[in-house]
Design a protein around this motif. Sequence first.
Motif, PDB file in Angstrom:
ATOM      1  N   SER A 185     -17.016  45.619  38.922  1.00 16.91           N
ATOM      2  CA  SER A 185     -18.455  45.442  39.037  1.00 16.91           C
ATOM      3  C   SER A 185     -19.192  46.374  38.081  1.00 16.91           C
ATOM      4  O   SER A 185     -20.138  45.981  37.399  1.00 16.91           O
ATOM      5  CB  SER A 185     -18.905  45.691  40.479  1.00 16.91           C
ATOM      6  OG  SER A 185     -20.309  45.551  40.596  1.00 16.91           O
ATOM      7  N   GLN A 186     -18.724  47.620  38.017  1.00 14.41           N
ATOM      8  CA  GLN A 186     -19.335  48.593  37.110  1.00 14.41           C
ATOM      9  C   GLN A 186     -19.118  48.201  35.654  1.00 14.41           C
ATOM     10  O   GLN A 186     -19.981  48.389  34.808  1.00 14.41           O
ATOM     11  CB  GLN A 186     -18.756  49.980  37.377  1.00 14.41           C
ATOM     12  CG  GLN A 186     -19.134  50.559  38.730  1.00 14.41           C
ATOM     13  CD  GLN A 186     -18.412  51.860  39.040  1.00 14.41           C
ATOM     14  OE1 GLN A 186     -17.568  52.315  38.264  1.00 14.41           O
ATOM     15  NE2 GLN A 186     -18.729  52.458  40.175  1.00 14.41           N
ATOM     16  N   LYS A 187     -17.970  47.632  35.361  1.00 13.56           N
ATOM     17  CA  LYS A 187     -17.630  47.271  33.985  1.00 13.56           C
ATOM     18  C   LYS A 187     -18.357  46.024  33.511  1.00 13.56           C
ATOM     19  O   LYS A 187     -18.798  45.958  32.363  1.00 13.56           O
ATOM     20  CB  LYS A 187     -16.112  47.062  33.874  1.00 13.56           C
ATOM     21  CG  LYS A 187     -15.650  46.632  32.494  1.00 13.56           C
ATOM     22  CD  LYS A 187     -14.149  46.421  32.469  1.00 13.56           C
ATOM     23  CE  LYS A 187     -13.681  45.961  31.090  1.00 13.56           C
ATOM     24  NZ  LYS A 187     -12.214  45.740  31.043  1.00 13.56           N
ATOM     25  N   THR A 188     -18.503  45.031  34.394  1.00 10.43           N
ATOM     26  CA  THR A 188     -19.031  43.728  33.974  1.00 10.43           C
ATOM     27  C   THR A 188     -20.460  43.447  34.413  1.00 10.43           C
ATOM     28  O   THR A 188     -21.109  42.562  33.860  1.00 10.43           O
ATOM     29  CB  THR A 188     -18.143  42.594  34.525  1.00 10.43           C
ATOM     30  OG1 THR A 188     -18.225  42.588  35.964  1.00 10.43           O
ATOM     31  CG2 THR A 188     -16.693  42.772  34.097  1.00 10.43           C
ATOM     32  N   GLY A 189     -20.944  44.158  35.434  1.00 11.98           N
ATOM     33  CA  GLY A 189     -22.282  43.899  35.939  1.00 11.98           C
ATOM     34  C   GLY A 189     -22.339  42.845  37.024  1.00 11.98           C
ATOM     35  O   GLY A 189     -23.403  42.600  37.601  1.00 11.98           O
TER      36      GLY A 189
ATOM     37  N   GLY B 195      -5.132  37.889  32.362  1.00 20.05           N
ATOM     38  CA  GLY B 195      -5.264  38.170  33.775  1.00 20.05           C
ATOM     39  C   GLY B 195      -6.712  38.064  34.210  1.00 20.05           C
ATOM     40  O   GLY B 195      -7.606  37.751  33.414  1.00 20.05           O
ATOM     41  N   PHE B 196      -6.958  38.352  35.485  1.00 22.82           N
ATOM     42  CA  PHE B 196      -8.307  38.204  36.026  1.00 22.82           C
ATOM     43  C   PHE B 196      -9.297  39.148  35.347  1.00 22.82           C
ATOM     44  O   PHE B 196     -10.458  38.784  35.119  1.00 22.82           O
ATOM     45  CB  PHE B 196      -8.294  38.446  37.534  1.00 22.82           C
ATOM     46  CG  PHE B 196      -9.658  38.324  38.161  1.00 22.82           C
ATOM     47  CD1 PHE B 196     -10.364  37.132  38.097  1.00 22.82           C
ATOM     48  CD2 PHE B 196     -10.244  39.408  38.802  1.00 22.82           C
ATOM     49  CE1 PHE B 196     -11.622  37.013  38.663  1.00 22.82           C
ATOM     50  CE2 PHE B 196     -11.503  39.295  39.381  1.00 22.82           C
ATOM     51  CZ  PHE B 196     -12.199  38.106  39.311  1.00 22.82           C
ATOM     52  N   GLU B 197      -8.876  40.351  35.020  1.00 22.62           N
ATOM     53  CA  GLU B 197      -9.794  41.305  34.401  1.00 22.62           C
ATOM     54  C   GLU B 197     -10.303  40.783  33.060  1.00 22.62           C
ATOM     55  O   GLU B 197     -11.504  40.877  32.762  1.00 22.62           O
ATOM     56  CB  GLU B 197      -9.103  42.660  34.209  1.00 22.62           C
ATOM     57  CG  GLU B 197     -10.037  43.726  33.639  1.00 22.62           C
ATOM     58  CD  GLU B 197      -9.399  45.097  33.594  1.00 22.62           C
ATOM     59  OE1 GLU B 197     -10.048  46.023  33.072  1.00 22.62           O
ATOM     60  OE2 GLU B 197      -8.262  45.249  34.079  1.00 22.62           O
ATOM     61  N   GLU B 198      -9.419  40.235  32.239  1.00 16.87           N
ATOM     62  CA  GLU B 198      -9.841  39.668  30.953  1.00 16.87           C
ATOM     63  C   GLU B 198     -10.754  38.463  31.166  1.00 16.87           C
ATOM     64  O   GLU B 198     -11.767  38.301  30.481  1.00 16.87           O
ATOM     65  CB  GLU B 198      -8.625  39.258  30.121  1.00 16.87           C
ATOM     66  CG  GLU B 198      -7.811  40.420  29.578  1.00 16.87           C
ATOM     67  CD  GLU B 198      -6.830  40.967  30.589  1.00 16.87           C
ATOM     68  OE1 GLU B 198      -6.421  42.130  30.439  1.00 16.87           O
ATOM     69  OE2 GLU B 198      -6.468  40.242  31.541  1.00 16.87           O
ATOM     70  N   PHE B 199     -10.391  37.621  32.109  1.00 17.99           N
ATOM     71  CA  PHE B 199     -11.200  36.452  32.447  1.00 17.99           C
ATOM     72  C   PHE B 199     -12.611  36.876  32.831  1.00 17.99           C
ATOM     73  O   PHE B 199     -13.608  36.322  32.346  1.00 17.99           O
ATOM     74  CB  PHE B 199     -10.528  35.703  33.595  1.00 17.99           C
ATOM     75  CG  PHE B 199     -11.325  34.557  34.160  1.00 17.99           C
ATOM     76  CD1 PHE B 199     -11.384  33.332  33.515  1.00 17.99           C
ATOM     77  CD2 PHE B 199     -12.001  34.703  35.366  1.00 17.99           C
ATOM     78  CE1 PHE B 199     -12.113  32.266  34.050  1.00 17.99           C
ATOM     79  CE2 PHE B 199     -12.727  33.646  35.909  1.00 17.99           C
ATOM     80  CZ  PHE B 199     -12.779  32.432  35.243  1.00 17.99           C
ATOM     81  N   LEU B 200     -12.733  37.871  33.683  1.00 16.02           N
ATOM     82  CA  LEU B 200     -14.031  38.332  34.152  1.00 16.02           C
ATOM     83  C   LEU B 200     -14.824  38.987  33.021  1.00 16.02           C
ATOM     84  O   LEU B 200     -16.047  38.812  32.922  1.00 16.02           O
ATOM     85  CB  LEU B 200     -13.845  39.321  35.305  1.00 16.02           C
ATOM     86  CG  LEU B 200     -15.084  39.604  36.168  1.00 16.02           C
ATOM     87  CD1 LEU B 200     -15.487  38.361  36.942  1.00 16.02           C
ATOM     88  CD2 LEU B 200     -14.825  40.767  37.118  1.00 16.02           C
ATOM     89  N   THR B 201     -14.135  39.720  32.163  1.00 13.34           N
ATOM     90  CA  THR B 201     -14.802  40.370  31.035  1.00 13.34           C
ATOM     91  C   THR B 201     -15.441  39.338  30.116  1.00 13.34           C
ATOM     92  O   THR B 201     -16.591  39.487  29.694  1.00 13.34           O
ATOM     93  CB  THR B 201     -13.804  41.233  30.242  1.00 13.34           C
ATOM     94  OG1 THR B 201     -13.279  42.250  31.086  1.00 13.34           O
ATOM     95  CG2 THR B 201     -14.487  41.887  29.043  1.00 13.34           C
TER      96      THR B 201
ATOM     97  N   SER C 251     -18.481  37.783  31.606  1.00 17.59           N
ATOM     98  CA  SER C 251     -19.642  38.682  31.678  1.00 17.59           C
ATOM     99  C   SER C 251     -20.557  38.548  30.461  1.00 17.59           C
ATOM    100  O   SER C 251     -21.736  38.920  30.525  1.00 17.59           O
ATOM    101  CB  SER C 251     -19.186  40.135  31.833  1.00 17.59           C
ATOM    102  OG  SER C 251     -18.588  40.628  30.648  1.00 17.59           O
ATOM    103  N   TYR C 252     -20.037  38.027  29.356  1.00 13.30           N
ATOM    104  CA  TYR C 252     -20.895  37.829  28.183  1.00 13.30           C
ATOM    105  C   TYR C 252     -21.989  36.805  28.455  1.00 13.30           C
ATOM    106  O   TYR C 252     -22.990  36.745  27.738  1.00 13.30           O
ATOM    107  CB  TYR C 252     -20.060  37.371  26.984  1.00 13.30           C
ATOM    108  CG  TYR C 252     -19.186  38.457  26.408  1.00 13.30           C
ATOM    109  CD1 TYR C 252     -19.733  39.514  25.684  1.00 13.30           C
ATOM    110  CD2 TYR C 252     -17.803  38.430  26.580  1.00 13.30           C
ATOM    111  CE1 TYR C 252     -18.939  40.508  25.149  1.00 13.30           C
ATOM    112  CE2 TYR C 252     -16.991  39.420  26.051  1.00 13.30           C
ATOM    113  CZ  TYR C 252     -17.558  40.459  25.347  1.00 13.30           C
ATOM    114  OH  TYR C 252     -16.758  41.445  24.824  1.00 13.30           O
ATOM    115  N   PHE C 253     -21.808  35.989  29.479  1.00 15.10           N
ATOM    116  CA  PHE C 253     -22.773  34.942  29.796  1.00 15.10           C
ATOM    117  C   PHE C 253     -23.763  35.370  30.885  1.00 15.10           C
ATOM    118  O   PHE C 253     -24.585  34.570  31.316  1.00 15.10           O
ATOM    119  CB  PHE C 253     -22.036  33.674  30.237  1.00 15.10           C
ATOM    120  CG  PHE C 253     -21.125  33.122  29.180  1.00 15.10           C
ATOM    121  CD1 PHE C 253     -21.624  32.326  28.167  1.00 15.10           C
ATOM    122  CD2 PHE C 253     -19.776  33.412  29.188  1.00 15.10           C
ATOM    123  CE1 PHE C 253     -20.789  31.817  27.174  1.00 15.10           C
ATOM    124  CE2 PHE C 253     -18.928  32.912  28.214  1.00 15.10           C
ATOM    125  CZ  PHE C 253     -19.434  32.114  27.205  1.00 15.10           C
TER     126      PHE C 253
END
Length: 216
Positions: free
Chosen positions: A17-21, A86-92, A95-97
């Motif tokens: 949450s902190q990393k992606t918003g 993995g999920f972390e890359e997917f979420l990252t 987050s650009y959107f």
Amino acid sequence: MGSFQSLPDDHQYRTLSQKTGFSLEQIGILHNRFKQLSQNEDTLRRDDLKTIQDLESNPIRSQIIEAFFDKRNFQKDATGSVQEIGFEEFLTVMSYFRAPAHQITEEQREEIRRAKLRFLFNMHDTDNDGTITLEEYRHVVEELLSRSGALGRETAKGIADAAMLEVASITVGPMAPDEFYEGITFEQFLKILKGVEIETRMHIRFLNMDTTVLCK
């Protein structure tokens, strides 16, 4: 590669949450969708994203899918691509959107804008050489125009050529007929799009979720 196995715990959610918003609730929704796409595996492959029906008619479908596997989008100073994420890359990448939060500083807003434009630049810089060439730009424009059904491919090609030459004149000035235009760099890309409001308009709808709603 992301370190998340099965369902992320609360600490992992908060770190993401902190990393992606994204909020914890949004991360939970996206994790469920990730598991659906991956058929309950811990990694996603290109073929998994190719099954998304909302992407089938998108003229830049291949670029969108490839963006999820482009290491530039989730690893600092990285190049090349990976076969699975993995999920972390997917979420990252998702987050650009996200639309930026309302209460942020101008410095933070500019940082978000630059990150979004870098993501768009990477999506068009398909050969990963740090520039968008005429061929790369033309390919995208041709697909957007010819796939719409309104124009033939040759007409679309002509429009794409003219548009890129106009971009060249803005970034490097008038060129002689025998000069070769190598393409625009990221800094020139920023110059071209200066004043264009991109922060809240960059969204996607292809995961059975609308990021204009999900990413608020």
